[in-house]
Enzyme design. Structure first.
Site, PDB file in Angstrom:
ATOM      1  N   GLU A 171       0.797  -1.228   0.000  1.00 12.72           N
ATOM      2  CA  GLU A 171       0.000   0.000   0.000  1.00 12.72           C
ATOM      3  C   GLU A 171       0.825   1.270   0.000  1.00 12.72           C
ATOM      4  O   GLU A 171       0.538   2.198  -0.757  1.00 12.72           O
ATOM      5  CB  GLU A 171      -0.973   0.014   1.190  1.00 12.72           C
ATOM      6  CG  GLU A 171      -2.228  -0.811   0.994  1.00 12.72           C
ATOM      7  CD  GLU A 171      -2.042  -2.288   1.300  1.00 12.72           C
ATOM      8  OE1 GLU A 171      -0.923  -2.672   1.730  1.00 12.72           O
ATOM      9  OE2 GLU A 171      -2.989  -3.070   1.138  1.00 12.72           O
ATOM     10  N   HIS A 211     -11.027  -4.420  10.069  1.00 12.39           N
ATOM     11  CA  HIS A 211     -11.549  -4.147   8.729  1.00 12.39           C
ATOM     12  C   HIS A 211     -12.758  -3.221   8.738  1.00 12.39           C
ATOM     13  O   HIS A 211     -13.498  -3.173   7.759  1.00 12.39           O
ATOM     14  CB  HIS A 211     -11.935  -5.461   8.032  1.00 12.39           C
ATOM     15  CG  HIS A 211     -10.762  -6.241   7.525  1.00 12.39           C
ATOM     16  ND1 HIS A 211      -9.890  -6.885   8.355  1.00 12.39           N
ATOM     17  CD2 HIS A 211     -10.306  -6.475   6.263  1.00 12.39           C
ATOM     18  CE1 HIS A 211      -8.956  -7.492   7.634  1.00 12.39           C
ATOM     19  NE2 HIS A 211      -9.186  -7.265   6.370  1.00 12.39           N
TER      20      HIS A 211
HETATM   21  C1  LIG Z   1      -2.517  -4.458   4.293  1.00 13.28           C
HETATM   22  C2  LIG Z   1      -3.613  -5.222   3.681  1.00 13.28           C
HETATM   23  N1  LIG Z   1      -3.884  -5.046   2.380  1.00 13.28           N
HETATM   24  C3  LIG Z   1      -4.862  -5.751   1.794  1.00 13.28           C
HETATM   25  C4  LIG Z   1      -5.603  -6.654   2.508  1.00 13.28           C
HETATM   26  C5  LIG Z   1      -6.724  -7.442   1.826  1.00 13.28           C
HETATM   27  N2  LIG Z   1      -6.286  -8.840   1.654  1.00 13.28           N
HETATM   28  C6  LIG Z   1      -6.656  -9.766   2.550  1.00 13.28           C
HETATM   29  S1  LIG Z   1      -5.963 -11.240   2.227  1.00 13.28           S
HETATM   30  C7  LIG Z   1      -5.161 -10.663   0.885  1.00 13.28           C
HETATM   31  C8  LIG Z   1      -4.278 -11.573   0.086  1.00 13.28           C
HETATM   32  C9  LIG Z   1      -3.129 -12.074   0.879  1.00 13.28           C
HETATM   33  O1  LIG Z   1      -2.419 -13.061   0.183  1.00 13.28           O
HETATM   34  P1  LIG Z   1      -1.321 -13.988   0.846  1.00 13.28           P
HETATM   35  O2  LIG Z   1      -0.385 -13.166   1.659  1.00 13.28           O
HETATM   36  O3  LIG Z   1      -0.703 -14.780  -0.249  1.00 13.28           O
HETATM   37  O4  LIG Z   1      -2.084 -14.933   1.859  1.00 13.28           O
HETATM   38  P2  LIG Z   1      -3.167 -16.056   1.569  1.00 13.28           P
HETATM   39  O5  LIG Z   1      -4.498 -15.400   1.602  1.00 13.28           O
HETATM   40  O6  LIG Z   1      -2.852 -16.677   0.258  1.00 13.28           O
HETATM   41  O7  LIG Z   1      -3.053 -17.014   2.702  1.00 13.28           O
HETATM   42  C10 LIG Z   1      -5.454  -9.321   0.688  1.00 13.28           C
HETATM   43  C11 LIG Z   1      -4.943  -8.496  -0.427  1.00 13.28           C
HETATM   44  C12 LIG Z   1      -5.325  -6.779   3.876  1.00 13.28           C
HETATM   45  N3  LIG Z   1      -6.019  -7.577   4.667  1.00 13.28           N
HETATM   46  N4  LIG Z   1      -4.315  -6.074   4.429  1.00 13.28           N
END
Ligand SMILES: Cc1ncc(C[n+]2csc(CCOP(=O)(O)OP(=O)(O)O)c2C)c(N)n1
Ligand SMILES: Cc1ncc(C[n+]2csc(CCOP(=O)(O)OP(=O)(O)O)c2C)c(N)n1
Ligand SMILES: [Mg+2]
Ligand SMILES: [Mg+2]
Lengths: 345, 330, 345, 330
Positions: free
Chosen positions: D62, D131
């Site tokens: 971000e 959130h």
């Molecule tokens: C700082 C932040 N940005 C965006 C999000 C929204 N978000 C939640 S899960 C996710 C994807 C995360 O991917 P990864 O780290 O690969 O974990 P996975 O869900 O595959 O376990 C996003 C973009 C968030 N929770 N926090």
């Protein structure tokens, strides 16, 4: 309750910590299997219950990734700490938290492990060494590094098992934490649960350059890739890394190649990967099926034994659901408690 | 009680040193806190006394070390995290709010985060817009935090010690321009001031002036002018804590004076003064003989030019004008 | 005003951009020298004026590091952009901004390049391609990457010269920017002005692991070390990197080994490095002295020529100071303008 | 004017698409905005129409991509930066405030930052504390920004188009629960709504209810109940813009009704309601027959449990109670 006390909260449910050294005994294989299957059965049910509306909000299932956390916990010792992201149900179970408390939290009940206030993404059980359940991608990485700082500060011999996703690797705070962990030689294992996608974005579309396991090289942190669908490979890699960390070697990174069989959360268009890709992973590379095959091959267990385990675990999960459903919501006065320490009477 | 004369800087250092002696879990981390003795010399001598295990110099990685502090607090330690200035806490604010402030609640009380975030807040001298923001209102907005803003050296000492002992995250807003100011401080290692209590620095009958941090000076100066030039006897309240606000003290005062002016150096919109005005509406509407007026920093990023900077920051005359306005009105 | 029009704002003052290709001519050597010396003389005076109170707040002098920005700008083309930190006076001058406007800004005058509102750390001159002067450590790195994004988006053939300190390298946002710059192959040169210290913290105490030049390797960004005290070495390295970037090769990192001869800002206890260390750098490794020696050795200039340049530059600086001192402060109404576009009548 | 019925989601998408057609410098960047069509499907179809050059999927970085957006704006483009939710803007808030909001001022007007930061703000359904934060008050606090919070689809369309054309940084606070709601929207590619103007959604004589974003629904529901049960004729004002606040519209209304209740889902302390209360003090003190009351989200991190969540977020009954209190008082 099964004969071996499988539903006792916080103990007996998962294998003894620190057991993951040396070649696994038949008994340990069975425990690894059972721990993974508990998560699988729990998550399957959680997904179903979500559909009924009893669970709300975001709910990220761990199905497919069970080998990672079970392999990690196989090498943990009492007093170690663990943190992860919002995809945390499996981690709680692997830490030995009572499935009832986890399911009750998912349903927002007073008996939940966060008293119903945290929900799926925000679960904690300090006694079990589990420090959350963090909803902000990457935030648990400095936090886990801080837990490692505390271990080192106190000299308690513990370490932190700090899980993060492949998407989280691109958070700047992760780089900052890597640098400080290396600079101060902190006892922390960064376990990247590399399930190839952060939501709908594949690793290739999010990350430039070299292999994920090398993201620590700039800071002098050794890293390696691990077959995260093979719980024994995970266990072996973690055992080695943990031994190095406990010996004062500083942080380690493991890039656990895994896969989530379900969507990112309960609403996921799944347009970013093909049905075939998912089907192939499920059929060829299911960590539970792989261990099952090995156990059967080695004669560590027979079909009847497998069936008995599955039945017992299903009972555990059913009991968790019944418990959660029967549990009351928090009393309204709980709205205003726990904001600060003094808020609690 | 025996008093010693010391600067705010010394009071802060002594508060930390005493608490570090008292509790082995207390440690200080931040940029230049150790070898450099603090960018503003607030941690002078601490590295010598406590060593690098407890006085931890960090890289310029605010969100990283803030998160590490939060994790250490979850893990049972009592970190003091210094922001070289609170401006840089913006980089780390997700960890402050989402991890430190919310976790006790999100965990249903299973886990606490005893941590102090401290450093200079607001305008210093001529450091311009990026180094001069006042974060009082942002942090005061957020449940799960306590927000403290000392004025005098005694405030600094008693409140910082209380903050370090507090089981919850405390935002401790210092002011660089006050570091060198001297005040009397009780000479007692157990001198604590309660978080959540304001203090009347100057009792008065005609109007209540509410201020915090360096603006207490401005309010007191204004009170002096008002008495001298207008015969107006102003009561000056030093808020000390911005979250939770000491509503009873404010209401009691305004019930006597029937007029209130708030002074802050931060921006006006949704500031601390706005909160005070709203509270007085809610708790003391019938006591008010005039609207609560706000004296605030100008609604602009702080300019560098000396003349503009002065115009942007509340001066005693601004307070005097506001007080005259509320007093001539009734 | 010297015969070659040295005080004309924004042009003629520094060499033609894009001149830094091939072996430097005698004329170019002289320009490089003059550009560095202008910064030196300007900064020396700024330091003195600070002592009188006419400059306030934070003021970070560039003395010792002149070869970096002059070598960078030697390879810039019209339309390229530059950003840096708060230590920006030299960058403005090297971009061709009128010293009067810079000095007036330092004194907070209406005629300053930020109309007196920004001060030392916040100077801008878009026409000169200089996009600040950023007070938050590391913040200019994503911003500079965004300028590169704009160059690529518009297809204007430009690139961004993005300067950062050795301390800034540990900011997470720098890692994030590196990753995206590499992922999207953006035209940006990251010039780390590695003066060994971030305030009082040496690189070794702030950064774990490998060489700073390798901080981009994980993202696939080539990097190399450069003798940042040798303007010709800087020029050569930048020329090569810039050519690769313009050819579509994506970002590059140069770790410019340099040194600041003065304190971090005007108040600096200097306890973190020895007097000897500083003295040695000043006497053995002054970029201006080094170029001077070479020019004299090659016969590119003689002592008289050097003297003339110095005299001319001192006059330029004196004039800048006179101009600034004579300039009025902003009118009070300026307090409220420029917050938004419509604020300006 | 011809009206079309569309959802807030569609209105937002159309606003972006129209402005991208109109101005080649406009582009969208953020997490999952392209291939995934937006985490909440707000950017559905944009990648198809405009391609990956103008619809840019980012890593989960971000502060990095926010800074890139700011740099692109400095460089003459008009970025729309989507935060998957405004909660994640905390990670990037230093770039939003220190780089985007302050630079025009710091540069003496030499450089502007035409950029829109948009995404869902505040509580959705059961997504708990990390959130669900409402950032209205934080952003409204800061000079150099404009802050917009649409309620209806027409608001969304007209204000987002205005925000994209605006020369300054605009914080555009959407609400996930409204994305699927349908409203009439003028069918005109040049339909713009002015930033800085509130609108009276329901005229009334007895009391003014001020709300923004989803709370406009709550206010309208409350107005219905009040008329039915109490015969109280409430005027409902939809603020639309939180910075700058439309003070004239508020003052004119309260001058007629003599009573005001503000409704917001964010936390109370130094919130938007506090600002409104303070403004009414300053601009309409003599018109007030009762204190301005605030209905706000509970002063807690948002709980997950369904019953607690409901208690934490303002409901029509809360507004009804506040209105009754101010109306029975005079
Ligand atoms: C700082 C932040 N940005 C965006 C999000 C929204 N978000 C939640 S899960 C996710 C994807 C995360 O991917 P990864 O780290 O690969 O974990 P996975 O869900 O595959 O376990 C996003 C973009 C968030 N929770 N926090
Ligand atoms: C985010 C942030 N943290 C801290 C500071 C305070 N600070 C100003 S300069 C500086 C040192 C930076 O060192 P380096 O990047 O090496 O640049 P140099 O000053 O050596 O040019 C620090 C810590 C700041 N301005 N911004
Ligand atoms: Mg993933
Ligand atoms: Mg440096």
């Amino acid at each position: 309750m099964t004969p071996d006390g499988i539903v006792q909260p916080g103990k007996g449910l998962v294998m003894e910590r620190g057991a993951g050294v040396g070649e696994p005994s038949a008994e340990e294989l069975i425990r690894l299997y059972r721990d993974m299957l508990l998560i699988r059965r729990f998550e399957e049910k959680a997904g179903q219950v979500y559909g009924t509306g009893l669970i709300g909000g975001f709910c990220h299932l761990y199905i497919g990734q069970e080998a990672v956390v079970v392999g990690l916990q196989a090498c943990a010792a009492p007093g170690d700490s663990m943190v992860t992201s919002y995809r945390d149900h499996g981690h709680l179970l692997a830490c030995g938290v009572d499935p009832k408390a986890v399911m009750a939290e998912l349903m927002g009940r007073r008996t939940g492990c966060s008293a119903g206030k945290g929900g799926s993404m925000h679960m904690f059980d300090v006694a079990a060494g589990f420090f959350g359940g963090h909803g902000i991608v990457g935030a648990q990485v400095p936090v886990g590094t801080g837990l490692a700082f505390a271990h080192r500060y106190r000299g308690d011999g513990g370490l932190c098992l700090c899980c993060l996703g492949d998407g989280a690797i691109n958070q700047g705070q992760v780089s900052e934490a890597f640098n400080m962990a290396a600079l101060w030689s902190l006892p922390v294992l960064y376990a990247i649960e590399n399930n190839r996608y952060g939501m709908g974005t594949s690793v290739e579309r999010a990350m430039a350059g070299r292999a994920m396991s090398e993201r620590g090289f700039a800071y002098g942190i050794p890293g390696r890739e691990v077959d995260g669908m093979d719980v024994l490979a995970v266990r072996a890699a973690v055992a080695e890394a943990v031994a190095e960390i406990r010996a004062g070697g500083g942080p380690r990174i493991l890039d656990m190649k895994t896969y989530r069989f379900r969507g990112h959360s309960m609403s996921d268009p799944a347009s970013y990967r093909s049905r075939e890709e998912v089907a192939l992973m499920r059929s060829e590379n299911d960590p539970i099926a792989r261990l099952r095959a090995r156990m059967l091959g080695e004669g560590a267990i027979d079909e009847a034994g497998l069936k008995e385990i599955d039945g017992a675990l299903k009972a555990v999960v059913a009991e968790a659901i019944a418990f959660a459903e029967a549990s009351p919501e928090p009393v309204p006065a709980e709205l205003l408690t726990d904001v600060l320490a003094e808020g609690r009477g | 009680m025996e008093q010693v004369r010391q600067t705010v800087r010394e009071a802060l250092r002594d508060a930390m040193a005493e608490e570090m002696r008292r509790d082995p879990g207390v440690f200080l981390m931040g940029e230049e806190v150790g070898q450099y003795q603090g960018a503003y010399k607030v941690s002078q001598g601490l590295l010598d006394e406590f060593g690098p295990r407890r006085v931890v110099d960090t890289p310029i990685s605010e969100i990283g070390f803030t998160g590490i502090g939060v994790g250490a607090a979850f893990g049972g330690l009592r970190p003091i995290v210094e922001f070289m200035s609170f401006n840089f806490s913006m980089q780390a604010i997700d960890q402050v709010i989402n991890s430190a402030a919310k976790t006790r609640y999100m965990s249903g009380g299973r886990i606490g985060c005893p941590i102090v975030f401290r450093g200079p807040n607001g305008a210093a001298a001529r450091v311009a817009a990026q180094h001069s923001q006042c974060f009082a209102s942002w942090y005061a907005h957020c449940p799960g935090l306590k927000v403290v803003a000392p004025w005098s050296a005694a405030d600094a000492k008693g409140l910082l010690k209380a903050a370090i002992r507090d089981p919850d995250p405390v935002i401790f807003l210092e002011n660089e321009l006050l570091y060198g100011r001297s005040f009397d401080v009780p000479d007692d290692p157990d001198f604590l001031l309660p978080i959540g209590k304001a203090v009347i620095e100057r009792p008065g009958r005609d109007v209540t002036i509410v201020a915090f941090s360096r603006m207490v000076d401005v309010a007191l100066d204004a009170a002096g002018i008002l008495l001298r030039d207008d015969g107006i006897d102003a009561e000056v309240i030093n808020l000390r804590t911005l979250r939770p606000l000491d509503v009873p003290t404010l209401v009691a005062s305004v019930t006597r004076t029937n007029r209130l002016v708030s002074v802050e150096e931060g921006w006006p919109t949704a500031g601390v003064g706005a909160e005070i005005a709203a509270l007085m509406m809610e708790h003391a509407f019938d006591a008010l003989d005039a609207p609560v007026l706000r004296v605030t920093g100008a609604d602009v990023p702080l300019p560098y030019a000396a003349n503009l900077e002065k115009l942007a920051i509340p001066q005693p005359d601004d307070v005097v004008a506001a007080v005259r306005s509320v007093c001539h009105r009734a």
